[in-house]
Design a protein around this motif. Structure first.
Motif, PDB file in Angstrom:
ATOM      1  N   ILE A 398       0.834  -1.207   0.000  1.00  0.00           N
ATOM      2  CA  ILE A 398       0.000   0.000   0.000  1.00  0.00           C
ATOM      3  C   ILE A 398       0.866   1.253   0.000  1.00  0.00           C
ATOM      4  N   ARG A 399       1.919   1.243   0.760  1.00  0.00           N
ATOM      5  CA  ARG A 399       2.806   2.413   0.812  1.00  0.00           C
ATOM      6  C   ARG A 399       3.460   2.640  -0.551  1.00  0.00           C
ATOM      7  N   LEU A 400       3.961   1.556  -1.164  1.00  0.00           N
ATOM      8  CA  LEU A 400       4.619   1.698  -2.461  1.00  0.00           C
ATOM      9  C   LEU A 400       3.635   2.143  -3.535  1.00  0.00           C
ATOM     10  N   ARG A 401       2.461   1.545  -3.564  1.00  0.00           N
ATOM     11  CA  ARG A 401       1.475   1.919  -4.569  1.00  0.00           C
ATOM     12  C   ARG A 401       1.010   3.360  -4.386  1.00  0.00           C
ATOM     13  N   SER A 402       0.926   3.805  -3.146  1.00  0.00           N
ATOM     14  CA  SER A 402       0.550   5.205  -2.895  1.00  0.00           C
ATOM     15  C   SER A 402       1.583   6.153  -3.490  1.00  0.00           C
ATOM     16  N   ALA A 403       2.855   5.882  -3.209  1.00  0.00           N
ATOM     17  CA  ALA A 403       3.926   6.749  -3.714  1.00  0.00           C
ATOM     18  C   ALA A 403       3.969   6.732  -5.233  1.00  0.00           C
ATOM     19  N   LYS A 404       3.857   5.546  -5.834  1.00  0.00           N
ATOM     20  CA  LYS A 404       3.914   5.446  -7.286  1.00  0.00           C
ATOM     21  C   LYS A 404       2.704   6.111  -7.950  1.00  0.00           C
ATOM     22  N   THR A 405       1.549   6.067  -7.290  1.00  0.00           N
ATOM     23  CA  THR A 405       0.364   6.707  -7.868  1.00  0.00           C
ATOM     24  C   THR A 405       0.503   8.223  -7.872  1.00  0.00           C
ATOM     25  N   VAL A 406       1.078   8.772  -6.811  1.00  0.00           N
ATOM     26  CA  VAL A 406       1.355  10.212  -6.803  1.00  0.00           C
ATOM     27  C   VAL A 406       2.252  10.568  -7.977  1.00  0.00           C
ATOM     28  N   LEU A 407       3.296   9.778  -8.170  1.00  0.00           N
ATOM     29  CA  LEU A 407       4.235  10.068  -9.253  1.00  0.00           C
ATOM     30  C   LEU A 407       3.565   9.957 -10.619  1.00  0.00           C
ATOM     31  N   TYR A 408       2.684   8.976 -10.779  1.00  0.00           N
ATOM     32  CA  TYR A 408       1.986   8.823 -12.048  1.00  0.00           C
ATOM     33  C   TYR A 408       1.149  10.064 -12.363  1.00  0.00           C
ATOM     34  N   HIS A 409       0.412  10.566 -11.384  1.00  0.00           N
ATOM     35  CA  HIS A 409      -0.438  11.737 -11.631  1.00  0.00           C
ATOM     36  C   HIS A 409       0.394  13.019 -11.793  1.00  0.00           C
ATOM     37  N   LEU A 410       1.530  13.080 -11.116  1.00  0.00           N
ATOM     38  CA  LEU A 410       2.428  14.211 -11.341  1.00  0.00           C
ATOM     39  C   LEU A 410       2.967  14.169 -12.768  1.00  0.00           C
ATOM     40  N   TRP A 411       3.349  12.965 -13.237  1.00  0.00           N
ATOM     41  CA  TRP A 411       3.838  12.824 -14.611  1.00  0.00           C
ATOM     42  C   TRP A 411       2.783  13.266 -15.611  1.00  0.00           C
ATOM     43  N   ARG A 412       1.539  12.881 -15.410  1.00  0.00           N
ATOM     44  CA  ARG A 412       0.480  13.276 -16.329  1.00  0.00           C
ATOM     45  C   ARG A 412       0.309  14.795 -16.340  1.00  0.00           C
ATOM     46  N   ARG A 413       0.429  15.399 -15.175  1.00  0.00           N
ATOM     47  CA  ARG A 413       0.315  16.867 -15.088  1.00  0.00           C
ATOM     48  C   ARG A 413       1.460  17.527 -15.854  1.00  0.00           C
ATOM     49  N   LEU A 414       2.652  17.008 -15.682  1.00  0.00           N
ATOM     50  CA  LEU A 414       3.820  17.572 -16.362  1.00  0.00           C
ATOM     51  C   LEU A 414       3.712  17.418 -17.872  1.00  0.00           C
ATOM     52  N   LYS A 415       3.258  16.232 -18.324  1.00  0.00           N
ATOM     53  CA  LYS A 415       3.103  16.009 -19.761  1.00  0.00           C
ATOM     54  C   LYS A 415       2.036  16.924 -20.353  1.00  0.00           C
ATOM     55  N   SER A 416       0.970  17.134 -19.613  1.00  0.00           N
ATOM     56  CA  SER A 416      -0.101  18.025 -20.086  1.00  0.00           C
ATOM     57  C   SER A 416       0.417  19.447 -20.257  1.00  0.00           C
ATOM     58  N   GLU A 417       1.178  19.912 -19.280  1.00  0.00           N
ATOM     59  CA  GLU A 417       1.718  21.276 -19.356  1.00  0.00           C
ATOM     60  C   GLU A 417       2.736  21.386 -20.480  1.00  0.00           C
ATOM     61  N   GLN A 418       3.521  20.321 -20.676  1.00  0.00           N
ATOM     62  CA  GLN A 418       4.519  20.335 -21.751  1.00  0.00           C
ATOM     63  C   GLN A 418       3.835  20.421 -23.119  1.00  0.00           C
ATOM     64  N   GLN A 419       2.758  19.692 -23.284  1.00  0.00           N
ATOM     65  CA  GLN A 419       2.039  19.688 -24.560  1.00  0.00           C
ATOM     66  C   GLN A 419       1.351  21.007 -24.835  1.00  0.00           C
ATOM     67  N   LYS A 420       0.934  21.696 -23.762  1.00  0.00           N
ATOM     68  CA  LYS A 420       0.294  22.997 -23.925  1.00  0.00           C
ATOM     69  C   LYS A 420       1.318  24.081 -24.284  1.00  0.00           C
TER      70      LYS A 420
END
Length: 421
Positions: A398-420
């Motif tokens: 649970i701890r690992l999946r929590s940390a990795k999920t935060v990173l996944y959503h941060l990556w999506r945010r970064l990619k969205s901003e990069q594309q804009k």
């Protein structure tokens, strides 16, 4: 060309050590275009080892042995193979000199059994051991090829790279084409979900081939093809890679074998962005994951582990009535995750603030179930995104999946901003 790996050692069967050699050799052989169809583990027993050799020789062209080359009576690999092949053993003078110099240099007497480490099967090519004492062997017999390597990875890897691989290229691979592979890395999707999206490609594959496999919180697809050159291979792989990327743009984060945190650090470095984190149930795991990447110091500026409610109040200004009270949302809530992300971003003065708060288990907390986790991502001059997760598994999972999920959503945010732009 088919290969079988035979790992020798009772300690492997008892689970006392992990057979990391198999992973290394399988990868190296694949890069040479040699398919590993079987992996065998056998204990230090002469009859069982001999039986394993006879079985492997019926189904493989090249047999690679790891372990059992040492000085003691239970180091039987050379003895067993020599007996199966009907050949004798002799002391290799160069290898023996290496053994003798080792003991002379340390000014300790050499016991007689150390001579066994210099034994070579009659007709075999000795494989020099650059980091140890036991000499390796390579031999061709009745259209089969046998390679004996030491067990310790620190000895096996340099011997394979500098001795065994050149021997294979010279004696085994005369017409084989090399196998070229490319890794595609995915996050935010499980292996079964990914397979469903690509099922037609998997079922129709011929060349290139497509193989998905998963480890905790990420999925990898290996694309492979055999070709005469890397240029030819990349041309074959490009079309399949493009189709996969078209279907899964929201999950494909890298086209090389790297963790998502490496991709994030690279993206933030390119964009000149910074990040901080406030962690409760993950206890610093998110920060550790980010800072494990070289170069992360320019991106990650700091964070706070706020495990207790007192630390949430004192260090991150979470209102007391938000954490405690009959009608308070509590520490494990979307409201608290939002405040944590926003406060750590402002306190550390970063572009992004991340937060994690939840119940990792094994017991309930605030009468909330194990696996209930809230994560927050706060953007400077922007909004704060909060997500509720309902995770399964033990505390570590649970701890690992929590940390990795935060990173996944941060990556999506970064990619969205990069594309804009």
């Amino acid at each position: 060309m088919k290969a079988e790996l035979i790992a020798v050692g009772t300690e492997l069967l008892l689970g006392q050590i992990v057979n990391s050699n198999a992973q290394y050799l399988s990868r190296e052989l694949a890069s040479l275009g040699i398919d590993v169809y079987f992996q065998t583990v056998v204990g230090d027993n002469l009859s069982r080892l001999s039986e394993a050799i006879e079985t492997a020789a019926k189904r493989a062209d090249i047999l690679l042995f790891t372990g059992g080359l040492g000085p003691t009576q239970d180091d039987l690999t050379k003895d067993a193979l020599a007996a199966v092949l009907g050949r004798g053993l002799h002391i290799d003078r160069v290898a023996m000199d290496n053994v003798e110099k080792f003991f002379q240099g340390r000014k300790v007497p050499m016991t007689e059994n150390n001579r066994r480490q210099a034994l070579v099967i009659d007709g075999a090519t000795p494989l020099a051991n650059e980091t140890g004492l036991a000499v390796g062997n390579a031999i061709a017999h009745d259209s089969k090829f046998y390679i004996l390597l030491p067990g310790p990875p620190s000895e096996l890897k340099p011997m394979f790279e500098h001795q065994a691989k050149p021997w294979i290229l010279q004696h085994v691979l005369t017409e084989e084409r090399a196998l070229y592979s490319k890794m595609l890395k995915f996050a935010g999707i499980g292996e079964s979900g990914l397979e469903t999206r690509l099922l037609d490609l998997i079922e129709q594959q011929t060349d290139p081939t497509l193989a998905p496999y998963a480890k905790e919180s990420e999925v990898t697809i290996r694309l492979s093809t055999k070709a005469a050159s890397e240029v030819e291979a990349l041309e074959r792989l490009e079309g399949l890679e493009s189709e996969i990327a078209r279907r899964l743009p929201e999950h494909l984060y890298a086209t090389e074998d790297v963790p998502i945190e490496k991709t994030i650090v690279d993206l933030m470095t390119e964009q000149g962005l910074t990040v901080s984190a406030a962690e409760s149930c993950t206890g610093g795991l998110l920060m550790q994951t980010i800072t494990s990447i070289p170069g992360s110091a320019t991106v990650f500026l700091g964070g706070i582990v706020c495990y207790s409610n007192a630390m949430k109040e004192k260090l991150l200004n979470v209102p007391h009535d938000l954490l405690e009270g009959e009608h308070a949302p509590g520490a494990v809530s979307a409201e608290t995750a939002k405040v944590l992300a926003e406060q750590v971003r402002m306190i550390v003065d970063t572009d992004f603030g991340l937060s994690v708060t939840g119940v990792a288990g094994p017991a309930y907390s605030e009468r909330k179930p194990v696996g209930l986790v809230y994560i927050g991502i706060s953007r400077r001059d922007g909004d704060t995104e909060v997500l509720e997760l309902n995770l399964k598994g033990n505390r570590d999972t649970i701890r690992l999946r929590s940390a990795k999920t935060v990173l996944y959503h941060l990556w999506r945010r970064l990619k969205s901003e990069q594309q804009k732009g």
